[in-house]
Motif scaffolding. Sequence first.
Motif, mmCIF file in Angstrom:
data_model
loop_
_atom_site.group_PDB
_atom_site.id
_atom_site.type_symbol
_atom_site.label_atom_id
_atom_site.label_comp_id
_atom_site.label_asym_id
_atom_site.label_seq_id
_atom_site.Cartn_x
_atom_site.Cartn_y
_atom_site.Cartn_z
ATOM 1 N N ALA A 143 2.321 8.134 2.172
ATOM 2 C CA ALA A 143 1.618 7.035 2.125
ATOM 3 C C ALA A 143 1.911 6.178 0.870
ATOM 4 O O ALA A 143 2.262 5.173 0.843
ATOM 5 C CB ALA A 143 0.104 7.444 1.894
ATOM 6 N N GLU A 195 1.712 13.888 3.516
ATOM 7 C CA GLU A 195 1.113 12.899 3.911
ATOM 8 C C GLU A 195 0.915 11.908 2.759
ATOM 9 O O GLU A 195 1.035 10.669 2.802
ATOM 10 C CB GLU A 195 -0.163 13.233 4.777
ATOM 11 C CG GLU A 195 0.021 13.689 6.225
ATOM 12 C CD GLU A 195 0.835 12.929 7.176
ATOM 13 O OE1 GLU A 195 0.844 11.668 6.898
ATOM 14 O OE2 GLU A 195 1.279 13.512 8.043
ATOM 15 N N GLU A 239 3.692 2.388 0.617
ATOM 16 C CA GLU A 239 3.267 1.305 -0.112
ATOM 17 C C GLU A 239 4.439 0.638 -0.841
ATOM 18 O O GLU A 239 4.421 -0.530 -0.957
ATOM 19 C CB GLU A 239 2.272 1.794 -1.341
ATOM 20 C CG GLU A 239 0.956 2.162 -0.731
ATOM 21 C CD GLU A 239 -0.152 2.370 -1.791
ATOM 22 O OE1 GLU A 239 0.052 1.875 -2.960
ATOM 23 O OE2 GLU A 239 -0.883 3.435 -1.660
#
Length: 161
Positions: A47, A43, A51
């Motif tokens: 993430a 995770e 971005e």
Amino acid sequence: MALSFPISFTLSSDVASPVTVDGRLWPLLVVKLGRGGTMQELEAYLAERAEYLARCEPHVCIVDAREVHMPAACLRQRYSEWLRENEAALRRWTLGTAYIAQTPAVQMMVSVMRHVARMTMPFVVTSTMPPAAAWAAERFQEVGLLQAATRIRTQYAVPAS
């Protein structure tokens, strides 16, 4: 945003095998995956990848999975879900992905996961970095990002085709 994002993966031998997301050659993103891993670490990687995707800029991703043997089914499933969840942005901004994998099992897993996630952007699976970098440079050249193509060829000492 940090250019390199280490995530510590712990192996059964208690040796750390980091995952890094390196954007120093942006619009080339180089991801190096370690062996093993947890859902929390996956995770964190997703993430960080999101971005870069949120920059809304064309880019190529090289995923170096040479240390990966066979991730747990839950990790493969979550990664496939993330690909589906981000399908529109990935199609729009990712010019292609080069996967570096040395075992036939991991090479097949990459193809299956992309198929399950309905990913149709160009991709290649190689066993070493030079052909992955050459392929990435070609992708940039095809869309007119000549400076990026030249930088990558220089960094990885691959000839122009």
